[in-house]
Design a protein around this motif. Structure first.
Motif, short mmCIF file in Angstrom:
data_model
loop_
_atom_site.label_atom_id
_atom_site.label_comp_id
_atom_site.label_asym_id
_atom_site.label_seq_id
_atom_site.Cartn_x
_atom_site.Cartn_y
_atom_site.Cartn_z
N CYS A 143 9.98 -5.75 -4.48
CA CYS A 143 10.98 -5.10 -3.62
C CYS A 143 11.96 -6.10 -3.04
CB CYS A 143 10.31 -4.33 -2.49
SG CYS A 143 9.62 -5.39 -1.20
N CYS B 224 4.31 -8.73 0.82
CA CYS B 224 3.90 -7.33 0.88
C CYS B 224 2.47 -7.21 0.34
CB CYS B 224 4.79 -6.46 0.01
SG CYS B 224 6.50 -6.36 0.50
N GLY C 198 2.19 -0.18 -0.09
CA GLY C 198 2.26 -1.45 -0.82
C GLY C 198 3.30 -2.41 -0.26
N HIS C 199 4.21 -1.89 0.54
CA HIS C 199 5.27 -2.76 1.05
C HIS C 199 5.12 -3.06 2.54
CE1 HIS C 199 6.84 -2.74 -2.91
NE2 HIS C 199 6.63 -1.44 -2.93
N CYS D 109 7.69 -10.17 -3.43
CA CYS D 109 7.32 -8.86 -3.96
C CYS D 109 8.45 -8.32 -4.84
CB CYS D 109 7.08 -7.91 -2.78
SG CYS D 109 6.62 -6.23 -3.24
ZN LIG Z 1 7.35 -5.13 -1.33
#
Ligand SMILES: [Zn+2]
Length: 321
Positions: free
Chosen positions: A177, A182, A164-165, A175
């Motif tokens: 994160c 991402c 997912g990243h 995102c």
């Molecule tokens: Zn991410």
């Protein structure tokens, strides 16, 4: 004496616990809300309570339980078995295996949810047919699991499979994160909801809004609108398909898998709208060498995939895991 296995799928919103026979027949299930805001100790206590519930439902004795396995959201440090900086559970540092083993007074198996899911798919979904397999879950987030040569691949300390990243669009949306563009920020349920909400805020997306009973739009409403032929909903899903296919093409180039299995709420809920365009776009973007062996499938294990993974983890613990 008959033996039983307990699997627990600890998610951000719910704890799903099942008791099964070793051949993968899930006898009873119990679902309770996670309520992670109450803190880790409370969640783990309720997880143990949920285990007691299924044991009672099945009318068996604790000494008939041959193993207990728990699937947890990551990041998950391996082999230390510690949940670290988990955005979904809002846990900073929880030695989950140690905490649960102490509460249950026995050794238990804990692994990352996506690792459990790919094990469930490998052993029960595909019956070990494919030795090179990737699993991608498209849900509120996006994650993955990797089987290489019939073995789960975790990376150096448990961090592998964060599909997912992968950055798909460096100037894309932010995102969770902290990075931009991402895969998760482009194709997850959260991302699709955000896109629909932005459309509506700009005075568009009437067809999607019309499918909502309370003014809230989610993946379900986007799907309903697309099935009615709404072009904005269809465009939104097609864009997500292209991003997903781009991410999958990257993975195919790296791993050369025999099969990629898709699961998760978004993949299941929009399977009729998402799988075919994703597969078509993917095939245009990979080499024929990769393409001639590759299969794309939707998991048939549904929301029980994590439980099947737990059963597999108990059955095969120490034998190739
Ligand atoms: Zn991410």
């Amino acid at each position: 004496m008959a033996e039983y296995i307990i699997g627990v799928d600890l998610g951000a919103t719910k704890i799903l616990t099942g008791i099964a026979t070793p051949d993968g027949n899930i006898l009873f299930k119990n679902k309770v809300p996670t309520l992670s805001s109450r803190g880790a100790a409370d969640v783990l206590d309720r997880l143990c309570k949920s285990i007691e519930t299924v044991v009672q439902q099945a009318g068996v004795d604790f000494n008939q339980i041959s193993g207990i396995a728990v699937a947890t959201p990551g990041p998950f440090a391996y082999p230390e078995a510690i949940v670290r900086d988990s955005p979904n559970l809002e846990w900073d540092y929880v030695p989950i295996k140690e905490e649960l083993s102490r509460r249950l007074k026995r050794d238990i198996i804990v692994d990352k949810d996506t690792n459990m899911a790919v094990l469930g798919e490998y052993y029960f979904g595909q019956n070990k047919r494919y030795k090179q397999m990737l699993y991608i879950t498209v849900s509120t987030g996006v994650g993955g699991g990797i089987i290489i040569d019939g073995q789960l691949y975790r990376g150096a300390n448990g961090g592998a499979g964060e599909f997912g990243h992968m950055v798909i669009s460096p100037d894309g949306p932010r995102c969770g994160c902290g990075h931009r563009g991402c895969l998760e920020a482009l194709v997850s349920g959260t991302a699709m909801e955000r896109e629909a909400a932005e459309l509506i805020l700009q005075g568009h997306g009437r067809g999607i809004l019309a499918c909502s009973a309370n003014g809230q739009v989610g993946v379900k409403e986007i799907g309903i609108a697309a099935r009615k032929g709404d072009s904005e909903a269809r465009d939104l899903i097609n864009r997500a398909s292209q991003y997903l296919a781009t991410g999958m093409a990257n993975l195919v180039n790296i791993f050369n898998p025999e099969i990629i299995v898709l699961g998760g709420g978004v993949a299941f809920g929009l399977s009729d709208l998402l799988i075919e365009p994703t597969t078509a776009f993917l095939h245009k973007n990979i080499f024929s060498l990769h393409q001639e062996i590759l299969k794309i499938e939707l998991s048939r294990l549904g929301e029980d995939i994590g439980l099947f993974g737990c059963i597999a983890a108990v059955l095969h613990n120490g034998k190739g895991l």
